[in-house]
Write an enzyme that holds these catalytic residues in place. Structure first.
Site, PDB file in Angstrom:
ATOM      1  NE  ARG A  72      -3.575  -2.195   2.771  1.00  0.00           N
ATOM      2  CZ  ARG A  72      -4.608  -2.683   2.235  1.00  0.00           C
ATOM      3  NH1 ARG A  72      -4.823  -2.197   1.172  1.00  0.00           N
ATOM      4  NH2 ARG A  72      -5.134  -3.926   2.253  1.00  0.00           N
ATOM      5  CG  ASP A 128     -12.412  -6.053   1.334  1.00  0.00           C
ATOM      6  OD1 ASP A 128     -12.241  -6.905   1.973  1.00  0.00           O
ATOM      7  OD2 ASP A 128     -11.996  -4.896   1.449  1.00  0.00           O
ATOM      8  NE  ARG A 155     -22.918 -24.061  11.612  1.00  0.00           N
ATOM      9  CZ  ARG A 155     -24.030 -24.014  12.050  1.00  0.00           C
ATOM     10  NH1 ARG A 155     -24.488 -25.160  12.763  1.00  0.00           N
ATOM     11  NH2 ARG A 155     -25.059 -23.326  11.406  1.00  0.00           N
ATOM     12  N   GLY A 186     -24.749 -21.027   7.640  1.00  0.00           N
ATOM     13  CA  GLY A 186     -25.891 -21.292   8.595  1.00  0.00           C
ATOM     14  C   GLY A 186     -25.836 -20.432   9.839  1.00  0.00           C
ATOM     15  CB  ALA A 187     -24.193 -17.511  10.759  1.00  0.00           C
ATOM     16  CG  HIS A 253      -4.205 -10.443   8.011  1.00  0.00           C
ATOM     17  ND1 HIS A 253      -4.784  -9.521   8.910  1.00  0.00           N
ATOM     18  CD2 HIS A 253      -4.090  -9.369   6.794  1.00  0.00           C
ATOM     19  CE1 HIS A 253      -4.707  -8.233   8.620  1.00  0.00           C
ATOM     20  NE2 HIS A 253      -4.145  -8.193   7.502  1.00  0.00           N
TER      21      HIS A 253
HETATM   22  O1  F6P Z   1      -9.072  -4.935   1.281  1.00  0.00           O
HETATM   23  C1  F6P Z   1      -8.685  -6.184   1.716  1.00  0.00           C
HETATM   24  C2  F6P Z   1      -8.618  -6.260   3.338  1.00  0.00           C
HETATM   25  O2  F6P Z   1      -8.293  -7.382   3.572  1.00  0.00           O
HETATM   26  C3  F6P Z   1      -9.909  -5.623   3.999  1.00  0.00           C
HETATM   27  O3  F6P Z   1     -10.784  -6.590   4.274  1.00  0.00           O
HETATM   28  C4  F6P Z   1      -9.057  -5.063   5.353  1.00  0.00           C
HETATM   29  O4  F6P Z   1     -10.002  -4.165   6.211  1.00  0.00           O
HETATM   30  C5  F6P Z   1      -7.815  -4.793   5.019  1.00  0.00           C
HETATM   31  O5  F6P Z   1      -7.513  -5.290   3.773  1.00  0.00           O
HETATM   32  C6  F6P Z   1      -6.697  -5.015   5.960  1.00  0.00           C
HETATM   33  O6  F6P Z   1      -5.525  -4.518   5.515  1.00  0.00           O
HETATM   34  P1  F6P Z   1      -4.259  -4.677   5.906  1.00  0.00           P
HETATM   35  O7  F6P Z   1      -3.748  -5.926   5.615  1.00  0.00           O
HETATM   36  O8  F6P Z   1      -3.336  -3.870   5.138  1.00  0.00           O
HETATM   37  O9  F6P Z   1      -4.006  -4.494   7.200  1.00  0.00           O
END
Ligand code: F6P
Length: 323
Positions: A72, A128, A155, A186-187, A253
């Site tokens: 990023r 996302d 579950r 199925g939440a 993650h």
């Molecule tokens: O955009 C993908 C994403 O995994 C989002 O779901 C989450 O909010 C963000 O990236 C987390 O970003 P980073 O891995 O930079 O903390």
């Protein structure tokens, strides 16, 4: 167009490698020279370019993450950073770029191409699924499958202990992962930013379910929920539901890794192929997508700013199926 550059940027998503493979091979088929840029816009600024030929993308279709790596980039948000990136693209004689990423990636591509006149094509790659102009983004299906697998395991323990679990999934400001995970696992309930949540209603539903004989409950919470993530929401209602021993799990993650599903590999291959063929047909500064099983093109402007929301009927269905 003779030379193109391709890169992945922003959060990685399973299937990015399959998209890269499709771009490189379609380009090679059309006798284009391809350069891969490492770590997205960061590598563009620092000049980390490498020539990529058809064999360089062998054996990656099944791999999660991105072999080009990603970042990023804060520096790309400055005119100086973008000017440095443009100098490198010109030094390598790059005629057009293919950017694989999400909202931030497309925003960078839009500003950069307006400023420096180098055409871009975007490929939507983000778990996302929050980009307008495609039914699904690359990585979404894999992330949902991973989340569902995790909820299946939760579950077991929730059932054994008669407990209430709040499971937080990713999605930044979008509820797609949460909604699809909730339906697929199925939440009992799902809390997403796109729907108005009334915590009193949630408490009533959970208590009613218990009275009806439901021994445990799993509530899926989108990380971007305005009332806070799973921990925030659990804290707000835990006193009233103490007898259900509320617990919080954040999948985090884990959702971003792993081998892409068949759907993601197929989507990524189609979009990578489409990006190159559309570029050769003269398209520029658009994102490729698949809508109703057909390749579509959407301006960066629309892809970035037009709102994409889960269908209302899915939200209603999720609650009906959880009774
Ligand atoms: O955009 C993908 C994403 O995994 C989002 O779901 C989450 O909010 C963000 O990236 C987390 O970003 P980073 O891995 O930079 O903390």
């Amino acid at each position: 167009i003779r030379r193109i550059a391709v890169f992945t940027s922003g959060g990685d998503a399973p299937g990015m490698n399959a998209a890269l493979r499709a771009v490189v091979r379609t380009a090679a088929w059309n006798k284009l020279h391809v350069y891969g840029i490492e770590r997205g816009y960061e590598g563009m600024i620092d000049g980390h370019f490498k020539r990529m030929e058809r064999r360089d993308v062998a054996n990656i279709i099944q791999r999660g993450g991105t072999v080009l790596r990603t970042a990023r980039s804060m520096r790309f948000m400055t005119p100086e950073g973008r000017a440095q990136a443009a100098d490198h693209l010109r030094a390598y004689d790059i005629d057009a770029c293919i950017a694989i990423g999400g909202n931030g990636t497309f925003t960078g591509a839009k500003i950069f191409s307006e400023e420096h006149g180098i055409p871009f094509i975007g490929i939507p790659g983000t778990i996302d699924n929050d980009l307008y102009g495609t039914d699904y983004t690359i990585g979404f299906d894999t992330a949902v499958n991973t989340a569902i697998e995790a909820v299946d395991k939760i579950r077991d323990t929730a059932d054994s202990h008669n407990r209430l679990f709040f499971v937080e999934v990713m999605g930044r400001h979008s509820g797609y992962i949460a909604l699809h995970t909730a339906i697929g696992s199925g939440a009992s309930s799902v809390l997403i930013p796109e729907a108005n949540t009334n915590l009193e209603d949630l408490k009533t539903v959970l208590k009613k379910n218990k009275a009806r004989g439901k021994l445990f409950s799993v509530v899926i919470v989108a990380e971007g929920h305005p009332m806070g993530g799973a921990a925030g929401i659990a804290a707000k209602i835990k006193d009233d539901l103490a007898s259900m021993e509320p617990k919080v799990t954040v999948i985090g993650h884990l959702q971003r890794g792993g081998a892409p599903t068949a759907l993601d590999r197929l989507l990524a291959s189609r979009l990578g192929y489409a990006a190159v063929t559309k570029l050769l047909e003269g398209e520029e500064n658009v994102a490729v997508g698949i809508v109703n099983d057909l390749v579509t093109l959407t301006s960066f402007e629309e892809a970035i700013y037009k709102e994409k929301k889960p269908q209302g009927d899915l939200i209603e269905m999720a609650s009906i199926l959880a009774i």
